[in-house]
Design an enzyme around this catalytic site. Sequence first.
Site, PDB file in Angstrom:
ATOM      1  N   CYS A   1       1.043  -1.202   0.258  1.00 43.53           N
ATOM      2  CA  CYS A   1      -0.408  -0.214   0.207  1.00 43.53           C
ATOM      3  C   CYS A   1       1.158   0.862  -0.491  1.00 43.53           C
ATOM      4  CB  CYS A   1      -1.249   0.388   0.805  1.00 43.53           C
ATOM      5  SG  CYS A   1      -1.913   1.838   1.090  1.00 43.53           S
TER       6      CYS A   1
ATOM      7  N   HIS B   1      -8.939  -4.080  -1.697  1.00 44.62           N
ATOM      8  CA  HIS B   1      -8.015  -3.241  -1.124  1.00 44.62           C
ATOM      9  C   HIS B   1      -8.367  -1.033  -1.147  1.00 44.62           C
ATOM     10  CE1 HIS B   1      -4.220  -1.972   0.287  1.00 44.62           C
ATOM     11  NE2 HIS B   1      -4.622  -1.271  -0.100  1.00 44.62           N
ATOM     12  N   GLU B   2      -9.004  -1.192  -2.179  1.00 45.63           N
ATOM     13  CA  GLU B   2      -8.911   0.386  -2.240  1.00 45.63           C
ATOM     14  C   GLU B   2     -10.161   0.627  -1.743  1.00 45.63           C
ATOM     15  OE1 GLU B   2      -6.078   1.957  -3.288  1.00 45.63           O
ATOM     16  OE2 GLU B   2      -5.123   0.523  -4.508  1.00 45.63           O
TER      17      GLU B   2
ATOM     18  N   HIS C   1     -10.437   1.002   1.377  1.00 46.80           N
ATOM     19  CA  HIS C   1      -9.309   2.266   2.167  1.00 46.80           C
ATOM     20  C   HIS C   1     -10.879   3.947   2.423  1.00 46.80           C
ATOM     21  CE1 HIS C   1      -4.865   2.497   1.933  1.00 46.80           C
ATOM     22  NE2 HIS C   1      -5.383   2.119   1.169  1.00 46.80           N
TER      23      HIS C   1
HETATM   24 NI    NI Z   1      -3.396   1.301  -0.039  1.00 39.69          NI
END
Ligand code: NI
Length: 182
Positions: free
Chosen positions: A106, A148-149, A152
Amino acid sequence: MAILKIARMGHPVLATVAEAVSDPTAPEVRRLVADMLETMIDANGAGLAAPQVHVPWRVVVFQAPAGREEGLSEEERFDHTAPLTVLINPEIEVIGEAREAGWEGCLSLPGLQGLVERPSHIRYRGVDHEGHRIERVAKGFHARVVQHECDHLDGVLYPERMGDLKKLIFETEARHWLPDKE
Ligand code: NI
């Protein structure tokens, strides 16, 4: 366009739930998207979420290029790859029970990587900055980068998804101790 500063783990914006974007085609969203794409490409990342550039909006950009999957048919490969994509107000639906462990990095945790288990088959929906609806099925790395995105946007970083923090390691060590990994 501009290359933006990337927030690192510990900055409160990375632990905040981002707000839905009311008008995805608004000029300020277009400007943000252009800067995020430039920032992601400059940093050599596979994806970037708006909170990582200090903007608490539900906007992510990512790509899942071909070449990470071998031995799949052309049809199977289709779900494993994605062109450079802008996804605003995304929703994820998990398909089936299958989970897969994979190494993640990341841009907000520079130098580190961790082994994260996630659902391996998803469907996601959203809209891009031109107002087009997006709906896709994703598998493998493609499914991983989208999850994953989107994490966030809910203030979640990948170590929070890890079952074994002994698998949170420096990339420089991985090179020595994980010879089967590039
Ligand atoms: Ni990330």
